[in-house]
Scaffold this active site. Structure first.
Site, PDB file in Angstrom:
ATOM      1  N   CYS B 100       0.855  -1.187   0.000  1.00 38.41           N
ATOM      2  CA  CYS B 100       0.000   0.000   0.000  1.00 38.41           C
ATOM      3  C   CYS B 100       0.892   1.238   0.000  1.00 38.41           C
ATOM      4  O   CYS B 100       1.729   1.396   0.880  1.00 38.41           O
ATOM      5  CB  CYS B 100      -0.893  -0.004   1.231  1.00 38.41           C
ATOM      6  SG  CYS B 100      -1.795   1.529   1.481  1.00 38.41           S
ATOM      7  N   CYS B 104      -3.587   7.362  -2.003  1.00 35.73           N
ATOM      8  CA  CYS B 104      -4.858   7.464  -2.724  1.00 35.73           C
ATOM      9  C   CYS B 104      -5.963   8.029  -1.834  1.00 35.73           C
ATOM     10  O   CYS B 104      -6.886   8.672  -2.314  1.00 35.73           O
ATOM     11  CB  CYS B 104      -5.264   6.119  -3.292  1.00 35.73           C
ATOM     12  SG  CYS B 104      -5.523   4.870  -2.031  1.00 35.73           S
ATOM     13  N   THR B 191      -4.368   5.106   7.224  1.00 41.83           N
ATOM     14  CA  THR B 191      -3.289   4.676   6.336  1.00 41.83           C
ATOM     15  C   THR B 191      -2.348   5.834   6.023  1.00 41.83           C
ATOM     16  O   THR B 191      -2.789   6.895   5.591  1.00 41.83           O
ATOM     17  CB  THR B 191      -3.895   4.115   5.039  1.00 41.83           C
ATOM     18  OG1 THR B 191      -4.676   2.975   5.372  1.00 41.83           O
ATOM     19  CG2 THR B 191      -2.824   3.736   4.045  1.00 41.83           C
ATOM     20  N   GLU B 257      -0.587   1.908   9.359  1.00 44.44           N
ATOM     21  CA  GLU B 257      -1.833   2.536   9.795  1.00 44.44           C
ATOM     22  C   GLU B 257      -1.634   3.044  11.212  1.00 44.44           C
ATOM     23  O   GLU B 257      -0.751   2.556  11.929  1.00 44.44           O
ATOM     24  CB  GLU B 257      -3.007   1.537   9.771  1.00 44.44           C
ATOM     25  CG  GLU B 257      -3.709   1.419   8.431  1.00 44.44           C
ATOM     26  CD  GLU B 257      -2.931   0.598   7.421  1.00 44.44           C
ATOM     27  OE1 GLU B 257      -2.128  -0.262   7.849  1.00 44.44           O
ATOM     28  OE2 GLU B 257      -3.107   0.815   6.205  1.00 44.44           O
ATOM     29  N   HIS B 292     -12.983   5.567  -3.279  1.00 39.73           N
ATOM     30  CA  HIS B 292     -11.975   4.731  -2.631  1.00 39.73           C
ATOM     31  C   HIS B 292     -12.157   3.262  -3.025  1.00 39.73           C
ATOM     32  O   HIS B 292     -11.186   2.504  -3.071  1.00 39.73           O
ATOM     33  CB  HIS B 292     -12.057   4.905  -1.111  1.00 39.73           C
ATOM     34  CG  HIS B 292     -10.737   4.705  -0.440  1.00 39.73           C
ATOM     35  ND1 HIS B 292      -9.548   5.173  -0.958  1.00 39.73           N
ATOM     36  CD2 HIS B 292     -10.402   4.057   0.710  1.00 39.73           C
ATOM     37  CE1 HIS B 292      -8.551   4.823  -0.156  1.00 39.73           C
ATOM     38  NE2 HIS B 292      -9.040   4.148   0.855  1.00 39.73           N
ATOM     39  N   TYR B 296      -9.070   0.568  -5.283  1.00 40.49           N
ATOM     40  CA  TYR B 296      -8.502  -0.746  -4.986  1.00 40.49           C
ATOM     41  C   TYR B 296      -7.941  -1.470  -6.208  1.00 40.49           C
ATOM     42  O   TYR B 296      -7.565  -2.648  -6.121  1.00 40.49           O
ATOM     43  CB  TYR B 296      -9.509  -1.587  -4.200  1.00 40.49           C
ATOM     44  CG  TYR B 296      -9.396  -1.268  -2.716  1.00 40.49           C
ATOM     45  CD1 TYR B 296      -9.829  -0.037  -2.233  1.00 40.49           C
ATOM     46  CD2 TYR B 296      -8.809  -2.136  -1.830  1.00 40.49           C
ATOM     47  CE1 TYR B 296      -9.685   0.297  -0.897  1.00 40.49           C
ATOM     48  CE2 TYR B 296      -8.655  -1.805  -0.484  1.00 40.49           C
ATOM     49  CZ  TYR B 296      -9.094  -0.592  -0.029  1.00 40.49           C
ATOM     50  OH  TYR B 296      -8.932  -0.259   1.291  1.00 40.49           O
ATOM     51  N   CYS B 298      -5.211  -0.823  -6.965  1.00 41.74           N
ATOM     52  CA  CYS B 298      -3.841  -1.018  -6.460  1.00 41.74           C
ATOM     53  C   CYS B 298      -3.579  -2.474  -6.115  1.00 41.74           C
ATOM     54  O   CYS B 298      -2.437  -2.948  -6.216  1.00 41.74           O
ATOM     55  CB  CYS B 298      -3.597  -0.147  -5.242  1.00 41.74           C
ATOM     56  SG  CYS B 298      -4.639  -0.557  -3.827  1.00 41.74           S
ATOM     57  N   GLU B 446      -6.882  -5.289   4.635  1.00 39.21           N
ATOM     58  CA  GLU B 446      -7.318  -3.996   4.103  1.00 39.21           C
ATOM     59  C   GLU B 446      -8.226  -4.197   2.888  1.00 39.21           C
ATOM     60  O   GLU B 446      -9.187  -3.447   2.678  1.00 39.21           O
ATOM     61  CB  GLU B 446      -6.103  -3.157   3.717  1.00 39.21           C
ATOM     62  CG  GLU B 446      -6.458  -1.764   3.212  1.00 39.21           C
ATOM     63  CD  GLU B 446      -5.237  -1.057   2.641  1.00 39.21           C
ATOM     64  OE1 GLU B 446      -4.283  -0.818   3.411  1.00 39.21           O
ATOM     65  OE2 GLU B 446      -5.230  -0.767   1.436  1.00 39.21           O
TER      66      GLU B 446
END
Lengths: 99, 483
Positions: B100, B104, B191, B257, B292, B296, B298, B446
């Site tokens: 991560c 974003c 995050t 986090e 959001h 993802y 990602c 996550e």
């Protein structure tokens, strides 16, 4: 050959490329070292733009380059074809007419 | 040009006076702390790669405010092409870092606020959008990282914010002053919080009028007085304190986090973007969540790394020609590309909102995220299947380097003779890192709960499905006459 062509390179962002884009440009730099100077697409006095994309979607916005010759390479095979294109153009003596 | 590089970003973090705690102690040097450092590296990559010609088409954009070239993580989407490039940027960064990269969430918060502030102003004649655009221009010019802070502790889930025994379970206004407001509460699971320059706070749920003191959105510098960060633990985190680096798996990057506590924090009016407009809390939550859920993509990038690692370990084990191994890797790719499909689809089907910002197709964004709650687990299972049990029984790097027993590890854990034992161990550690180590926080749990737990997407899918139309066609084709 009297001079090297000055061609700007513009890559797509490379989210999921199907071949090595940077390696393909390195191959072109080597193959065309006597005839082409590859520079950034933002450099001054470029005579054309080589757009190198990771897949045939070719998502690069071409509108900023509308007044110049543009070649789009979407695969390693395309890169090899670009070498041939430049060689043919050299024989014809110029980039114009090859847009 | 407002584009920092990695070194400039790191230097900017060193100027922050953050109040960070970990393992019961205050962290005096956040940037160089070995447990936090890999997460800083991952955010720094979003700066560094923006300067690479082969990535800049995704990692940069043109500001709609100033016309300048900016980092796309600070951009407000101006077209569906922008939305698609955001999806592709997420995959790219995941595929470059294997974790991560944390940036974003701020981008999604800013895009949601660009719409909600505009809509509040239209209804109430306020000036939130003007304030927000001023803040946005500052973020773009300075190329800042913003933490998008939504998730409140929430206390007793059966009670609304105003019904909680402890009012601090939801971020709320405790004082109104001439020059601003004072807020108290906390945000969980933040995050990249200690790698951020600014924190953008948003409400966490839809609210009723009784909850209006909790309907607040604002942005403050991350080192504002009264803010405390308490780092979350990750599985295998203290391996980063060991002398060797091999057992970390990912040698460069990571994520983090934190619990972020706001203990009577002052917010000047020019940084307040919602103040008691309770009827817009739900909209802001939904718009942020939809963006959001698109983000993802990602995980497809991290999946690229895991699939690459799995193919490598199959080769290192000498098992790459087995038909079932080939088929499992095909399945991994199939699942991974399906994740990407959902994110591309919700972007390509996006639309322009009244504010001018482009917004994803929310049904498809929820379908995208619903897949993300499942497929990485299956991809990870297949990776572990192919890697073999050695992934979890492998001795430590210190044993491998031991003058006494290292020779036995070297001898008995060599497989394909063309590959060194060390390389085999390194690849197994990377798979371990992503599927049950520090990076599994981002790749698995996550994926389950980030941007909303699975049930949140199912509710949204249910709401947006036109069931009457589906029934109507079914009845028509089966010869049932409607009354």
């Amino acid at each position: 050959m009297s001079r090297r062509y000055r061609i700007g390179v513009k890559y797509c962002g490379g989210c999921s490329p199907r071949y090595g884009r940077v390696q393909a440009v390195a191959y072109l730099r080597e193959e065309l070292r006597d005839s082409v100077e590859f520079v950034s697409y933002e450099a001054s006095d470029i005579e054309g733009v080589l757009v190198v994309t990771g897949c045939p979607t070719a998502c690069v916005d071409l509108t900023p380059f509308k007044d110049r010759p543009v070649w789009v390479v979407t695969s390693r095979k395309d890169a090899e074809g670009f070498v041939e294109t430049i060689n043919i153009m050299e024989k014809r003596n110029g980039l114009e007419g090859n847009i | 040009m407002p584009l920092m590089n990695a070194k400039e970003y790191e230097a900017s973090l060193r100027e922050l006076k953050l109040n960070v705690w970990m393992f019961g102690k205050k962290v005096e040097n956040v940037v160089d702390n070995p447990i936090i450092r890999p997460s800083m590296n991952a955010v720094a990559a979003t700066y560094e790669f923006a300067h690479y010609p082969e990535y800049e088409d995704l990692l940069t954009a043109t500001s709609h405010i100033t016309g300048k070239k900016i980092n796309r993580f600070t951009h407000i989407h101006q077209s569906t092409e922008d939305l698609v490039k955001k999806t592709k940027m997420g995959r790219l960064m995941g595929s470059l870092t294997g974790c991560c990269f944390q940036r974003c969430v701020g981008m999604d918060a800013m895009n949601a606020l660009s719409m909600t502030t505009y809509d509040i102003d239209r209804k109430y004649g306020t000036e939130y959008n003007k304030r927000f655009l001023k803040f946005l221009e500052y973020v773009q010019e300075k190329d800042l990282v913003c933490d998008g802070a939504m998730t409140d502790p929430k206390g007793d889930r059966s009670k609304a914010p105003h019904q909680q025994d402890d009012p601090d379970m939801f971020m709320h206004v405790v004082e109104e002053r001439k020059d601003g407001i004072v807020v108290r509460g906390a945000k969980c699971h933040q995050t990249g919080a200690v790698n951020s320059h600014e924190i953008i706070v948003m409400p966490t749920i839809s609210m009723r009028e009784e909850d209006k003191d909790y309907a607040v959105s604002f942005a403050v510098p991350s080192d504002t007085e009264g803010i405390t960060y308490i780092l979350g633990r990750q599985s295998c985190d203290t391996r980063k304190l060991e002398s060797g680096t091999m057992d970390r798996g990912n040698q460069i990057y990571g994520g983090h986090e934190a619990l972020v506590v706001f203990d009577n924090v002052f917010v000047p009016w020019e940084r307040v973007f919602m103040y008691k407009e309770w009827d817009f809390a739900g909209q802001l939550v939904e718009q942020f969540a939809s963006y959001h859920r698109q983000s993802y993509a990602c995980k497809a990038g991290v999946g690229d790394v895991l699939i690459g690692a799995t193919q490598c370990i199959a080769e290192y084990n000498g098992a790459q020609k087995a038909s079932h191994v080939k088929d499992k890797i095909i399945e991994m790719n199939h699942l991974n590309e399906t994740l990407f499909c959902g994110s591309v689809a919700c972007a390509a089907e996006g639309h322009r909102e009244p504010s001018g910002t482009y917004y994803v197709n929310t049904l498809l964004a929820n379908v995208c995220k619903q897949n993300v709650t499942r497929f990485p687990y299956e991809i990870a299972r297949l990776a572990q299947d192919i890697a073999g049990g050695l992934m979890v029984t492998l001795p430590s790097e210190e044993d491998f380097r031991s003058p006494d027993v290292g020779k036995w590890v070297e001898k008995y854990y060599r497989a394909n003779t063309a590959v060194s034992t060390e390389d085999r161990m390194r690849m197994l550690r990377l798979i371990e890192n992503i599927t049950l180590g520090t990076a599994a926080v981002g790749y698995l749990t996550e994926s389950m709960h980030g941007a909303g737990s699975p049930q949140a997407q199912r509710i949204m899918i249910s709401r947006q499905t036109n069931m009457e139309e589906k029934k109507k066609v079914a009845k028509k084709l089966s010869g049932i006459k409607e009354e």
